[in-house]
Every structure is written in structure tokens, then in C-alpha cells.
Design a protein around this motif. Structure first.
Motif, PDB file in Angstrom:
ATOM      1  N   PHE A 191       6.669  -8.419 -61.489  1.00  9.89           N
ATOM      2  CA  PHE A 191       5.328  -8.987 -61.648  1.00  9.89           C
ATOM      3  C   PHE A 191       5.031  -9.446 -63.067  1.00  9.89           C
ATOM      4  O   PHE A 191       4.153 -10.283 -63.277  1.00  9.89           O
ATOM      5  CB  PHE A 191       4.267  -7.960 -61.242  1.00  9.89           C
ATOM      6  N   ASN A 192       5.715  -8.902 -64.085  1.00 10.72           N
ATOM      7  CA  ASN A 192       5.224  -9.112 -65.448  1.00 10.72           C
ATOM      8  C   ASN A 192       5.501 -10.518 -65.978  1.00 10.72           C
ATOM      9  O   ASN A 192       4.664 -11.097 -66.660  1.00 10.72           O
ATOM     10  CB  ASN A 192       5.765  -8.038 -66.396  1.00 10.72           C
ATOM     11  N   TYR A 193       6.680 -11.067 -65.672  1.00 11.16           N
ATOM     12  CA  TYR A 193       6.996 -12.453 -66.053  1.00 11.16           C
ATOM     13  C   TYR A 193       7.628 -13.144 -64.839  1.00 11.16           C
ATOM     14  O   TYR A 193       8.799 -13.518 -64.858  1.00 11.16           O
ATOM     15  CB  TYR A 193       7.938 -12.489 -67.264  1.00 11.16           C
ATOM     16  N   PRO A 194       6.864 -13.337 -63.768  1.00 12.88           N
ATOM     17  CA  PRO A 194       7.469 -13.775 -62.510  1.00 12.88           C
ATOM     18  C   PRO A 194       8.077 -15.170 -62.545  1.00 12.88           C
ATOM     19  O   PRO A 194       9.148 -15.392 -61.965  1.00 12.88           O
ATOM     20  CB  PRO A 194       6.312 -13.701 -61.508  1.00 12.88           C
ATOM     21  N   VAL A 195       7.431 -16.111 -63.204  1.00 16.33           N
ATOM     22  CA  VAL A 195       7.947 -17.482 -63.190  1.00 16.33           C
ATOM     23  C   VAL A 195       9.179 -17.601 -64.087  1.00 16.33           C
ATOM     24  O   VAL A 195      10.191 -18.197 -63.706  1.00 16.33           O
ATOM     25  CB  VAL A 195       6.843 -18.473 -63.620  1.00 16.33           C
ATOM     26  N   GLU A 196       9.115 -17.002 -65.259  1.00 10.89           N
ATOM     27  CA  GLU A 196      10.255 -17.077 -66.172  1.00 10.89           C
ATOM     28  C   GLU A 196      11.475 -16.344 -65.608  1.00 10.89           C
ATOM     29  O   GLU A 196      12.598 -16.874 -65.631  1.00 10.89           O
ATOM     30  CB  GLU A 196       9.869 -16.485 -67.523  1.00 10.89           C
ATOM     31  N   LEU A 197      11.274 -15.150 -65.083  1.00 12.19           N
ATOM     32  CA  LEU A 197      12.408 -14.375 -64.596  1.00 12.19           C
ATOM     33  C   LEU A 197      12.935 -14.923 -63.274  1.00 12.19           C
ATOM     34  O   LEU A 197      14.127 -14.810 -62.980  1.00 12.19           O
ATOM     35  CB  LEU A 197      12.026 -12.901 -64.480  1.00 12.19           C
ATOM     36  N   TYR A 198      12.054 -15.519 -62.485  1.00  9.25           N
ATOM     37  CA  TYR A 198      12.520 -16.281 -61.320  1.00  9.25           C
ATOM     38  C   TYR A 198      13.481 -17.381 -61.761  1.00  9.25           C
ATOM     39  O   TYR A 198      14.543 -17.589 -61.144  1.00  9.25           O
ATOM     40  CB  TYR A 198      11.324 -16.889 -60.585  1.00  9.25           C
ATOM     41  N   ALA A 199      13.123 -18.093 -62.816  1.00  8.31           N
ATOM     42  CA  ALA A 199      13.961 -19.210 -63.279  1.00  8.31           C
ATOM     43  C   ALA A 199      15.348 -18.724 -63.688  1.00  8.31           C
ATOM     44  O   ALA A 199      16.356 -19.373 -63.381  1.00  8.31           O
ATOM     45  CB  ALA A 199      13.272 -19.929 -64.436  1.00  8.31           C
ATOM     46  N   TYR A 200      15.412 -17.587 -64.404  1.00  4.67           N
ATOM     47  CA  TYR A 200      16.714 -17.064 -64.804  1.00  4.67           C
ATOM     48  C   TYR A 200      17.613 -16.810 -63.596  1.00  4.67           C
ATOM     49  O   TYR A 200      18.827 -17.002 -63.666  1.00  4.67           O
ATOM     50  CB  TYR A 200      16.548 -15.760 -65.575  1.00  4.67           C
ATOM     51  N   LYS A 201      17.027 -16.385 -62.492  1.00  3.84           N
ATOM     52  CA  LYS A 201      17.823 -16.014 -61.327  1.00  3.84           C
ATOM     53  C   LYS A 201      18.075 -17.215 -60.403  1.00  3.84           C
ATOM     54  O   LYS A 201      19.212 -17.511 -60.043  1.00  3.84           O
ATOM     55  CB  LYS A 201      17.113 -14.888 -60.569  1.00  3.84           C
ATOM     56  N   ALA A 202      17.005 -17.893 -60.014  1.00  4.65           N
ATOM     57  CA  ALA A 202      17.144 -18.966 -59.034  1.00  4.65           C
ATOM     58  C   ALA A 202      17.859 -20.184 -59.602  1.00  4.65           C
ATOM     59  O   ALA A 202      18.733 -20.772 -58.956  1.00  4.65           O
ATOM     60  CB  ALA A 202      15.768 -19.363 -58.500  1.00  4.65           C
ATOM     61  N   ALA A 203      17.501 -20.594 -60.826  1.00  5.85           N
ATOM     62  CA  ALA A 203      18.157 -21.762 -61.420  1.00  5.85           C
ATOM     63  C   ALA A 203      19.641 -21.490 -61.632  1.00  5.85           C
ATOM     64  O   ALA A 203      20.483 -22.369 -61.420  1.00  5.85           O
ATOM     65  CB  ALA A 203      17.484 -22.127 -62.738  1.00  5.85           C
ATOM     66  N   ALA A 204      19.970 -20.272 -62.044  1.00  4.35           N
ATOM     67  CA  ALA A 204      21.380 -19.919 -62.235  1.00  4.35           C
ATOM     68  C   ALA A 204      22.143 -19.968 -60.916  1.00  4.35           C
ATOM     69  O   ALA A 204      23.260 -20.486 -60.840  1.00  4.35           O
ATOM     70  CB  ALA A 204      21.492 -18.530 -62.851  1.00  4.35           C
ATOM     71  N   ALA A 205      21.533 -19.411 -59.872  1.00  3.13           N
ATOM     72  CA  ALA A 205      22.202 -19.401 -58.568  1.00  3.13           C
ATOM     73  C   ALA A 205      22.487 -20.819 -58.083  1.00  3.13           C
ATOM     74  O   ALA A 205      23.593 -21.127 -57.612  1.00  3.13           O
ATOM     75  CB  ALA A 205      21.335 -18.656 -57.555  1.00  3.13           C
ATOM     76  N   LEU A 206      21.503 -21.698 -58.212  1.00  2.00           N
ATOM     77  CA  LEU A 206      21.695 -23.080 -57.756  1.00  2.00           C
ATOM     78  C   LEU A 206      22.669 -23.835 -58.657  1.00  2.00           C
ATOM     79  O   LEU A 206      23.478 -24.635 -58.173  1.00  2.00           O
ATOM     80  CB  LEU A 206      20.342 -23.797 -57.714  1.00  2.00           C
ATOM     81  N   ALA A 207      22.602 -23.597 -59.958  1.00  2.00           N
ATOM     82  CA  ALA A 207      23.539 -24.259 -60.873  1.00  2.00           C
ATOM     83  C   ALA A 207      24.974 -23.930 -60.524  1.00  2.00           C
ATOM     84  O   ALA A 207      25.872 -24.769 -60.647  1.00  2.00           O
ATOM     85  CB  ALA A 207      23.238 -23.843 -62.313  1.00  2.00           C
ATOM     86  N   ALA A 208      25.217 -22.706 -60.087  1.00  2.00           N
ATOM     87  CA  ALA A 208      26.576 -22.265 -59.750  1.00  2.00           C
ATOM     88  C   ALA A 208      27.016 -22.729 -58.372  1.00  2.00           C
ATOM     89  O   ALA A 208      28.189 -22.559 -58.018  1.00  2.00           O
ATOM     90  CB  ALA A 208      26.652 -20.747 -59.832  1.00  2.00           C
ATOM     91  N   GLY A 209      26.093 -23.286 -57.581  1.00  2.00           N
ATOM     92  CA  GLY A 209      26.451 -23.748 -56.240  1.00  2.00           C
ATOM     93  C   GLY A 209      26.205 -22.718 -55.157  1.00  2.00           C
ATOM     94  O   GLY A 209      26.745 -22.831 -54.054  1.00  2.00           O
TER      95      GLY A 209
END
Length: 460
Positions: A133-151
Motif C-alpha cells: 500500500f505504501n508506494y503502490p504505483v511505483e512498486l507496481y512498475a518495478y514488478k510489472a514493467a520488468a515482467a513485460l520487458a522480459a517477455g
């Protein structure tokens, strides 16, 4: 599931809670989405992430206000978070084009001189991302963008208390055009996380959260031998030496603990060990700064500190402060709770063995411990179950580097706050912090696997 404003209690919206069947459907769709995502060339993955980044920037103010309303961080800070998320998507778009393998010489082994070996990096499959909850948008980006970047395909489980902004971000990603099933959001509580951790169709589960939650997920994930990426709690120490710039140290405590994230940051300054020679000066400086901070509605411009995420969380902080005072600490500033709001609190005269500072107080509280010298501070700093970040204030570079080498932490900041994170820097730490690392480079490696290919007699 209703979502309430932590500042006013008003209902901001609702999200659908997934039942067991819905979670199974999401996982099945991700299983198909992983194949389509893995088939996308690097330039297409990069283009997808760049489009998302551009749209996050276009809707920056809207998303910032929505996040402040449901999360409670002041508007200036949520603006920074949304901007950081856009930068992270841009960074992973670039890194998607740099998933390099390597050529491995085989002529070091007799009889293999004529063979050629090289490695490639491939996506894992399906990544489950559990966002705090504390940094939801930023920490989402670290996880989701990385997953998609890797395929990979990615399933995102937003925080229960503030999922609305990520719902909008999810629609932004959908509009950018990922393959069906490659990016999905599923809402719910521990039962959803449990289903994701147990599923054999998920290859990695990434969690930013408490150590208790991390242990539970690791145990569940072990049944299918899936990878886990855990960024857990921190009890970050700051050492203030006798030769420190006291004014700068006080400012760093304010920025890194009292007035950022309302104190709800895993890498915030949580234990401050101050040499006797400057203790009183720092205490007076910090107390004056804390009393000058503005507490109020996070959507009001100029507010420094907003509400904690729930009243229960605020009560926990209030109780920790009360117990520390009962143990002999002096309440120099703050200590007041009004609903979800906790006024910035400075505790002086805190005992080194005070039980409350052995824990992670998740709120705007700065406890000051008096020490004889830096060596005593180092010993106390390392006497912790956590090891995320640490800070040192001194004008002596030799002392700074000596202490930095010996601090048991994943990151050490010299003459600055522990609450520092950049997408290019490895972030994480040992002990109960989880042992994983996140960054543009570290996360991408975690979310891919290496394959070795050998061509026999290629060099004959």
C-alpha cells in the motif's frame, strides 16, 4: 470491496474481489498470454512499455490526485511517485533491448577446443506481483514493467486499501495493446495471494511487504519450487558522528522519516544513533523541524504529513510511542494521534535496548539513542534482524567508508537519508529483509532464466 479515504473515511470507489474460480481463470489466461508475450520481439516489448510511460505522464496529475486520496501521502509526494513509475517503465523499455547473453570459451577444457558455447536469456513464464500500500504505483512498475520487458505474463495483486489508481493504470496498459492475458489485475486479500503462490502455472512470485508475509509466501511457493523475489521489512539505522553536519542530518531525518510517505517506508530512518558530543544539538534541531511540519489533508497543497493508511495502523504507532515513553524515553515532539493522523514524533533519551526500536515502527517517529562513539553505534546498528539500508553522517571519508563496509545492510548512504531509491540502484538487503534485489538490471535477471547452447565442432 469498498475503498475508503484514510483522511476522511469517505468511500472513494469499489473493486471486485476475485473468488477461487476467478483466480483460476486469470491464471489460465496468463498461461496463454505468456506464450504470446514471449513471442514479441524486443523492440515490440520496448514500444509497449514506452507507450505506457507516455500515457502515465499524460495523466500524471489525475493519477497523482487519485493516489493521494486513497493512499494518504501528500500530493507533492504522489506526484513524485507517479513520475517515478513512468521513468521505471521507460527504463525497462530500454533494458528490454539489452537482454544480452554471453559467449563462453570452451578451450579451457582439454578436448572441447572445437566447440562453441553461448548463453541466451529467456522469460520465465508467468509472474505474480503482490504490491504493497505504501508506494503502490511505483512498486507496481518495478514488478510489472520488468515482467513485460522480459517477455513474461504478469498477474498483479494490488493492495486492498488503495487499489483504485492501479485499476486505472491497468486500463492504461490494456490500451497500449499487450497480448491477451499478458497483463491482468486481480483484487482480493490473502486468499488470492495464497492461490497465486500455490499455483504450478506461476513461475515467480514477487512480494514487497512484511517479513511475516514473505515467510508465508516462501513456504507456499516451495511446494512448486517457483522462484520468489522478496523485499521485506527494514529497521534502518542512521549513525551521526561527532563531526557530522548536524543541520544536514536533522534535515535528512525529516525527509527520510517524518515527512515522506507519512513514515510508512521500509527504508525510512527508524533508529538514530548519535554520538554524545552532538546529541543535544541534533535533538533540538530535529525537534524544531518536526514541530514545524504541517499535518493535514493530503490533497491540500503544502501539507507535509498525511494520514496513515488505517486507524489501526495509527493506533499501532501511538501504542509503540506510549510504550517507549513508559520505558524512559522523552517525548520531545508529537506523539499525538487524531484518527488516522499521527503527528511527527521525536523521542529523545531512548534506551539502546528499548524493545520498541527493535521492531519496525511504521509511522512518522524518530527515536534518538545516545552513544559514546561510532563503534558503539555500529554494534547497535548491526544488532537487528533486518538489513535493508543504513546511513552515516560524518565529514571523515575514511570513517564513513570503514563503517559502510562493516554495516550489515544492502545499501549505505553517506551524508544522506536511508529513504533513497533509484531504479538504477540495487535495492534490498540481507537477514529478514528477504535477500532479494530489485532494480532495472537485477529484476530483469530475476525474471528471466539463462539457457546454454553448445554447437559441437563449430570451431573445427
Amino acid at each position: 470491496m469498498e475503498v475508503h479515504s484514510p483522511a476522511t473515511g469517505a468511500v472513494l470507489g469499489t473493486v471486485p474481489v476475485a473468488d477461487e474460480q476467478r483466480v483460476a481463470e486469470v491464471i489460465a489466461a496468463a498461461r496463454e498470454g505468456r506464450r504470446r508475450m514471449a513471442a514479441l520481439p524486443a523492440h515490440a516489448r520496448a514500444g509497449l512499455l514506452t507507450t505506457v510511460a507516455d500515457r502515465l505522464r499524460e495523466r500524471h496529475e489525475e493519477l497523482s490526485r487519485m493516489l493521494a486520496a486513497e493512499n494518504g501521502k501528500p500530493l507533492d509526494q504522489t506526484r513524485g511517485e507517479v513520475a517515478a513509475a513512468a521513468n521505471i517503465f521507460t527504463g525497462f523499455a530500454e533494458e528490454a533491448k539489452r537482454l544480452f547473453g554471453r559467449q563462453v570459451p570452451l578451450d579451457v577444457s582439454p578436448g572441447l577446443e572445437h566447440h562453441l558455447a553461448f548463453t541466451i536469456r529467456e522469460p520465465l513464464g508467468v509472474v505474480a506481483a503482490v504490491v504493497p500500500f505504501n508506494y503502490p504505483v511505483e512498486l507496481y512498475a518495478y514488478k510489472a514493467a520488468a515482467a513485460l520487458a522480459a517477455g513474461n505474463a504478469v498477474i498483479v495483486k494490488p493492495p486492498e486499501k488503495c487499489p483504485l489508481t492501479l485499476e486505472v493504470v491497468g486500463r492504461i496498459v490494456a490500451e497500449a495493446g499487450p497480448p491477451p492475458g499478458a497483463h491482468q489485475i486481480v483484487h482480493g486479500g490473502p486468499e488470492v495471494v495464497r492461490a497465486l503462490a500455490l499455483s504450478p502455472d506461476i513461475q515467480l512470485i514477487s512480494l514487497t511487504g512484511s517479513t511475516t508475509a514473505g515467510r508465508a509466501i516462501a513456504e507456499l511457493a516451495a511446494g512448486t519450487l517457483k522462484k520468489v523475489q522478496l523485499e521485506l521489512g527494514g529497521n534502518d539505522p542512521m549513525i551521526v558522528c561527532a563531526d557530522a553536519d548536524v543541520d544536514r542530518a536533522a534535515e535528512a531525518i525529516v525527509l527520510g522519516r517524518l515527512a515522506r510517505g507519512n513514515g510508512q517506508i521500509c527504508c525510512a530512518v527508524k533508529r538514530i544513533y548519535v554520538e554524545d558530543a552532538v546529541y543535544d544539538e541534533l535533538a533540538a534541531n530535529l525537534t524544531a523541524r518536526a514541530r514545524a511540519l504541517t499535518v493535514g489533508d493530503p490533497l491540500t497543497e503544502g501539507v507535509d504529513v498525511g494520514p496513515l493508511i488505517t486507524e489501526a495502523a495509527a493506533r499501532d504507532v501511538e501504542d509503540a510511542v506510549r510504550r517507549a515513553v513508559e520505558g524512559g524515553a522523552h517525548l520531545a515532539a508529537g506523539g499525538i494521534r487524531e484518527g488516522n493522523f499521527v503527528h511527527p514524533t521525536v523521542l529523545t533519551g531512548v534506551r539502546a535496548d528499548e524493545p520498541e526500536i527493535a521492531k519496525e515502527i511504521f509511522g512518522p517517529v524518530a527515536p534518538l539513542v545516545r552513544v559514546a562513539d561510532a563503534e558503539e553505534a555500529l554494534r547497535l546498528a548491526n544488532d537487528s534482524d533486518f538489513g535493508l539500508q543504513a546511513a552515516i553522517f560524518t565529514r571523515d571519508i575514511n570513517r564513513a567508508l570503514s563503517l559502510a563496509r562493516r554495516l550489515e545492510a544492502g545499501g549505505v548512504i553517506i551524508n544522506g537519508s536511508t529513504a533513497l531509491r533509484s531504479e538504477h540502484l540495487s535495492f534490498g538487503g540481507p537477514k529478514n529483509t528477504g535477500g532479494s534485489r530489485e532494480s532495472l538490471h537485477d529484476t530483469l535477471r530475476e525474471m528471466t532464466e539463462e539457457k546454454t547452447i553448445i554447437v559441437m565442432e563449430a570451431l573445427a
